[in-house]
Design a protein around this motif. Structure first.
Motif, PDB file in Angstrom:
ATOM      1  N   LEU A 157      -6.547   1.108   1.398  1.00  0.00           N
ATOM      2  CA  LEU A 157      -5.310   0.569   1.955  1.00  0.00           C
ATOM      3  C   LEU A 157      -5.366   0.500   3.482  1.00  0.00           C
ATOM      4  CD1 LEU A 157      -2.673   2.472  -0.215  1.00  0.00           C
ATOM      5  CD2 LEU A 157      -3.616   0.183  -0.581  1.00  0.00           C
ATOM      6  N   PRO A 158      -4.703  -0.512   4.075  1.00  0.00           N
ATOM      7  CA  PRO A 158      -4.652  -0.587   5.540  1.00  0.00           C
ATOM      8  C   PRO A 158      -3.749   0.506   6.116  1.00  0.00           C
ATOM      9  CG  PRO A 158      -3.306  -2.322   4.560  1.00  0.00           C
ATOM     10  CD  PRO A 158      -4.027  -1.650   3.429  1.00  0.00           C
ATOM     11  N   HIS A 159      -3.664   0.545   7.434  1.00  0.00           N
ATOM     12  CA  HIS A 159      -2.848   1.532   8.138  1.00  0.00           C
ATOM     13  C   HIS A 159      -1.399   1.438   7.673  1.00  0.00           C
ATOM     14  CE1 HIS A 159      -0.685   3.318  11.616  1.00  0.00           C
ATOM     15  NE2 HIS A 159      -1.768   4.075  11.713  1.00  0.00           N
ATOM     16  N   LEU A 173       4.548  -1.866  -5.901  1.00  0.00           N
ATOM     17  CA  LEU A 173       5.411  -0.685  -6.030  1.00  0.00           C
ATOM     18  C   LEU A 173       4.597   0.598  -5.943  1.00  0.00           C
ATOM     19  CD1 LEU A 173       7.832  -1.856  -8.870  1.00  0.00           C
ATOM     20  CD2 LEU A 173       8.490  -1.239  -6.528  1.00  0.00           C
ATOM     21  N   LEU A 174       3.456   0.628  -6.627  1.00  0.00           N
ATOM     22  CA  LEU A 174       2.595   1.816  -6.582  1.00  0.00           C
ATOM     23  C   LEU A 174       2.049   2.043  -5.177  1.00  0.00           C
ATOM     24  CD1 LEU A 174       0.592   1.401  -9.924  1.00  0.00           C
ATOM     25  CD2 LEU A 174       2.402   3.064  -9.440  1.00  0.00           C
ATOM     26  N   ILE A 175       1.626   0.968  -4.522  1.00  0.00           N
ATOM     27  CA  ILE A 175       1.086   1.090  -3.167  1.00  0.00           C
ATOM     28  C   ILE A 175       2.163   1.585  -2.204  1.00  0.00           C
ATOM     29  CG2 ILE A 175       0.194  -0.226  -1.204  1.00  0.00           C
ATOM     30  CD1 ILE A 175      -1.279  -1.996  -3.233  1.00  0.00           C
ATOM     31  N   THR A 176       3.377   1.048  -2.329  1.00  0.00           N
ATOM     32  CA  THR A 176       4.472   1.463  -1.454  1.00  0.00           C
ATOM     33  C   THR A 176       4.819   2.931  -1.681  1.00  0.00           C
ATOM     34  OG1 THR A 176       5.372  -0.790  -1.522  1.00  0.00           O
ATOM     35  CG2 THR A 176       6.836   0.950  -0.740  1.00  0.00           C
ATOM     36  N   ALA A 177       4.815   3.363  -2.941  1.00  0.00           N
ATOM     37  CA  ALA A 177       5.075   4.773  -3.240  1.00  0.00           C
ATOM     38  C   ALA A 177       4.012   5.663  -2.605  1.00  0.00           C
ATOM     39  CB  ALA A 177       5.122   4.984  -4.749  1.00  0.00           C
ATOM     40  N   ARG A 178       2.774   5.189  -2.612  1.00  0.00           N
ATOM     41  CA  ARG A 178       1.684   5.952  -1.989  1.00  0.00           C
ATOM     42  C   ARG A 178       1.913   6.082  -0.486  1.00  0.00           C
ATOM     43  NH1 ARG A 178      -3.816   6.906  -3.128  1.00  0.00           N
ATOM     44  NH2 ARG A 178      -4.677   8.140  -1.409  1.00  0.00           N
ATOM     45  N   TYR A 179       2.291   4.986   0.161  1.00  0.00           N
ATOM     46  CA  TYR A 179       2.580   5.033   1.594  1.00  0.00           C
ATOM     47  C   TYR A 179       3.775   5.945   1.884  1.00  0.00           C
ATOM     48  CZ  TYR A 179      -0.487   1.159   3.099  1.00  0.00           C
ATOM     49  OH  TYR A 179      -1.555   0.372   3.421  1.00  0.00           O
ATOM     50  N   ALA A 180       4.787   5.898   1.028  1.00  0.00           N
ATOM     51  CA  ALA A 180       6.021   6.639   1.272  1.00  0.00           C
ATOM     52  C   ALA A 180       5.791   8.143   1.302  1.00  0.00           C
ATOM     53  CB  ALA A 180       7.066   6.289   0.219  1.00  0.00           C
ATOM     54  N   ARG A 181       4.747   8.603   0.673  1.00  0.00           N
ATOM     55  CA  ARG A 181       4.455  10.046   0.657  1.00  0.00           C
ATOM     56  C   ARG A 181       4.205  10.591   2.052  1.00  0.00           C
ATOM     57  NH1 ARG A 181      -0.227  10.059  -3.742  1.00  0.00           N
ATOM     58  NH2 ARG A 181      -0.858  11.855  -2.494  1.00  0.00           N
ATOM     59  N   THR A 182       3.653   9.762   2.927  1.00  0.00           N
ATOM     60  CA  THR A 182       3.361  10.221   4.285  1.00  0.00           C
ATOM     61  C   THR A 182       4.284   9.588   5.324  1.00  0.00           C
ATOM     62  OG1 THR A 182       1.647   8.496   4.470  1.00  0.00           O
ATOM     63  CG2 THR A 182       0.951  10.690   3.760  1.00  0.00           C
ATOM     64  N   GLY A 183       5.127   8.647   4.880  1.00  0.00           N
ATOM     65  CA  GLY A 183       6.070   8.012   5.801  1.00  0.00           C
ATOM     66  C   GLY A 183       5.573   6.659   6.285  1.00  0.00           C
ATOM     67  N   ILE A 184       6.500   5.716   6.358  1.00  0.00           N
ATOM     68  CA  ILE A 184       6.170   4.367   6.800  1.00  0.00           C
ATOM     69  C   ILE A 184       6.944   4.080   8.081  1.00  0.00           C
ATOM     70  CG2 ILE A 184       6.143   1.925   6.184  1.00  0.00           C
ATOM     71  CD1 ILE A 184       6.340   2.754   3.250  1.00  0.00           C
ATOM     72  N   PRO A 185       6.272   3.941   9.209  1.00  0.00           N
ATOM     73  CA  PRO A 185       6.985   3.664  10.466  1.00  0.00           C
ATOM     74  C   PRO A 185       7.621   2.286  10.421  1.00  0.00           C
ATOM     75  CG  PRO A 185       4.613   3.436  10.782  1.00  0.00           C
ATOM     76  CD  PRO A 185       4.811   3.995   9.408  1.00  0.00           C
ATOM     77  N   PHE A 186       8.833   2.189  10.947  1.00  0.00           N
ATOM     78  CA  PHE A 186       9.521   0.902  10.902  1.00  0.00           C
ATOM     79  C   PHE A 186       8.984  -0.045  11.957  1.00  0.00           C
ATOM     80  CE2 PHE A 186      12.853  -2.062  12.227  1.00  0.00           C
ATOM     81  CZ  PHE A 186      13.058  -2.703  11.015  1.00  0.00           C
ATOM     82  N   ASP A 246     -11.054 -13.075  16.441  1.00  0.00           N
ATOM     83  CA  ASP A 246     -11.994 -12.084  15.906  1.00  0.00           C
ATOM     84  C   ASP A 246     -11.388 -11.444  14.662  1.00  0.00           C
ATOM     85  OD1 ASP A 246     -13.911 -12.439  17.931  1.00  0.00           O
ATOM     86  OD2 ASP A 246     -12.791 -11.111  19.283  1.00  0.00           O
ATOM     87  N   HIS A 247     -12.077 -11.535  13.546  1.00  0.00           N
ATOM     88  CA  HIS A 247     -11.615 -10.953  12.290  1.00  0.00           C
ATOM     89  C   HIS A 247     -12.748 -10.161  11.647  1.00  0.00           C
ATOM     90  CE1 HIS A 247      -7.755 -13.134  12.017  1.00  0.00           C
ATOM     91  NE2 HIS A 247      -8.394 -14.111  12.634  1.00  0.00           N
ATOM     92  N   ARG A 248     -12.346  -9.092  10.934  1.00  0.00           N
ATOM     93  CA  ARG A 248     -13.301  -8.312  10.148  1.00  0.00           C
ATOM     94  C   ARG A 248     -12.704  -8.073   8.786  1.00  0.00           C
ATOM     95  NH1 ARG A 248     -13.896  -3.818  14.169  1.00  0.00           N
ATOM     96  NH2 ARG A 248     -13.328  -2.551  12.364  1.00  0.00           N
ATOM     97  N   ILE A 249     -13.537  -8.014   7.772  1.00  0.00           N
ATOM     98  CA  ILE A 249     -13.035  -7.862   6.413  1.00  0.00           C
ATOM     99  C   ILE A 249     -12.288  -6.547   6.233  1.00  0.00           C
ATOM    100  CG2 ILE A 249     -15.192  -6.843   5.568  1.00  0.00           C
ATOM    101  CD1 ILE A 249     -12.866  -9.245   3.625  1.00  0.00           C
ATOM    102  N   ASP A 250     -12.708  -5.487   6.936  1.00  0.00           N
ATOM    103  CA  ASP A 250     -12.040  -4.204   6.782  1.00  0.00           C
ATOM    104  C   ASP A 250     -10.672  -4.183   7.458  1.00  0.00           C
ATOM    105  OD1 ASP A 250     -13.632  -4.320   9.211  1.00  0.00           O
ATOM    106  OD2 ASP A 250     -12.985  -2.252   9.561  1.00  0.00           O
ATOM    107  N   GLN A 251     -10.407  -5.149   8.347  1.00  0.00           N
ATOM    108  CA  GLN A 251      -9.117  -5.237   9.020  1.00  0.00           C
ATOM    109  C   GLN A 251      -8.214  -6.298   8.400  1.00  0.00           C
ATOM    110  OE1 GLN A 251     -10.108  -5.906  13.148  1.00  0.00           O
ATOM    111  NE2 GLN A 251     -10.457  -3.728  13.547  1.00  0.00           N
TER     112      GLN A 251
END
Length: 381
Positions: A222-224, A291-304, A151-156
């Motif tokens: 962006l995804p989760h 790089l820009l996307i990763t910086a955006r994620y880093a603002r709120t934290g990226i779970p390992f 099962d796949h969806r475009i938003d996922q």
């Protein structure tokens, strides 16, 4: 991507086997590409070459250990192991197995050949055909299951879709490394032609997926944050596509000439350089975006989680392609940028390897999403 559970939840070593998934092979990809990159830096520094060789030997141990663990899961927990084929994310990571093996094959030429002689080439050739079989199987069967069972969806959707498809072009680039070292002209020709076919089986499909991915990101953003590292996965097929064309193009003149096709070989060499440059430019665009996307994620934290290994291999293969361009074109810009990218790869590998080691020791990373919903609740590693 995987989360984990406390070590206390892993009541026995069998539980670690039960929860083992193909995601772990992403660690062999990241470790392998770093080992190869260290041995290709400008200046041919002996210390870095020896360090790269040691890391390559360690990666062999890692790959064998993961293979035994995953094989044990299929033997001991067959009914649960086969659920992976229906999982829309974990099944994609089957592609990491042949891609991890490809780094070992390249290392046999880069590090094994000077130390062990032609026996290293014989091993590399045998393993390469095995790698080809696995890569093609992943590239065809996983999409088939996407179309029929999953099962796949475009938003996922995420760039994880690329993993089973890209394995074939990684094998193609590995063929470009191996071909000139074969002693038989017919074997060289067969391997080179096969590599071009593998490249064609992968790169156009990967580019098609990237088109869909850009549309998905524009429509659904962006995804989760647990999938943050997937933004770098798109750099993988682009960098590998560039590297493959550069390597195969370098082999083409001599191999085609031996079969009376010298003109074709000259054309292939030119196409290799031009296509390599074009793909490298596309990769530059995607790397800056990542790089820009990763910086955006880093603002709120990226779970390992194990998905962090997605930061390493794409960056590494792009760095190696950059170094290859520097060697071919004799331009200091590519040499300098390649060194910077390898340094960034070293820093990222140290970070991810340390977190992975800690998570593995604590048991945080041993969880199979295919069965987690039934008896455990995954949490961030």
């Amino acid at each position: 991507m995987q989360g984990g559970q406390p070590l206390s939840a892993l009541s026995t070593p069998r539980e670690a086997i039960r929860q083992f998934t193909p995601n772990w092979f992403a660690a062999t990809m990241g470790t392998g590409i770093l080992a190869l990159a260290l041995g290709q830096l400008p200046g041919n520094l002996p210390l870095l070459w020896q360090l790269g060789k040691a890391l390559w030997l360690f990666n062999i141990v890692l790959f064998v250990a993961f293979t035994l663990l995953y094989a044990a899961r299929w033997v001991l927990f067959f009914n649960e192991a086969r659920q992976v084929f229906g999982h829309s994310t974990v099944s994609m990571f089957f592609g990491t197995i042949p891609m991890g093996l490809a780094t070992l094959i390249n290392g046999l030429i880069q590090y094994g050949l000077p130390a062990w002689g032609h026996v290293a080439v014989a091993w590399a050739q045998a393993l390469w055909w095995l790698d080809v079989a696995m890569a093609l199987s992943c590239g065809v069967l996983i999409p088939f299951m996407m179309f029929t069972r999953q099962d796949h969806r475009i938003d996922q959707m995420t760039a994880v879709w690329l993993l089973p498809v890209v394995a074939a072009e990684v094998a193609a680039a590995s063929g470009g490394v191996l071909a000139p070292h074969l002693g038989d002209a017919c074997a060289q020709f067969t391997l080179l032609i096969t590599s071009y076919v593998l490249w064609a089986c992968s790169v156009p499909v990967a580019l098609s997926i990237l088109v869909i991915l850009i549309l998905r990101l524009a429509l659904h953003k962006l995804p989760h944050e647990s999938m943050a590292a997937s933004s770098w996965l798109s750099l993988g097929p682009i960098g590998t596509g560039a590297l493959g064309m550069l390597l195969m193009g370098a082999d083409a003149p001599a191999i085609f000439a031996a079969h009376g096709l010298a003109e074709v070989g000259a054309v292939a060499a030119g196409i290799g350089v031009i296509a390599g440059l074009l793909f490298w430019g596309l990769g530059l665009w995607w790397m800056l975006l990542a790089l820009l996307i990763t910086a955006r994620y880093a603002r709120t934290g990226i779970p390992f989680n194990l998905g962090w290994w997605g930061f390493t291999f794409p960056l590494g293969v792009y760095a190696v392609a950059t170094l290859k361009l520097g060697a071919l074109l004799q331009l200091a810009f590519f040499d300098a940028l390649g060194v910077v990218l390898v340094l960034a790869l070293v820093a990222m590998w140290l970070l991810v390897a340390a977190k992975t080691t800690t998570g593995a020791y604590r048991g945080n990373l041993f969880v199979s999403p295919c069965i987690a919903g039934r008896d455990v609740q995954p949490v961030a590693g």
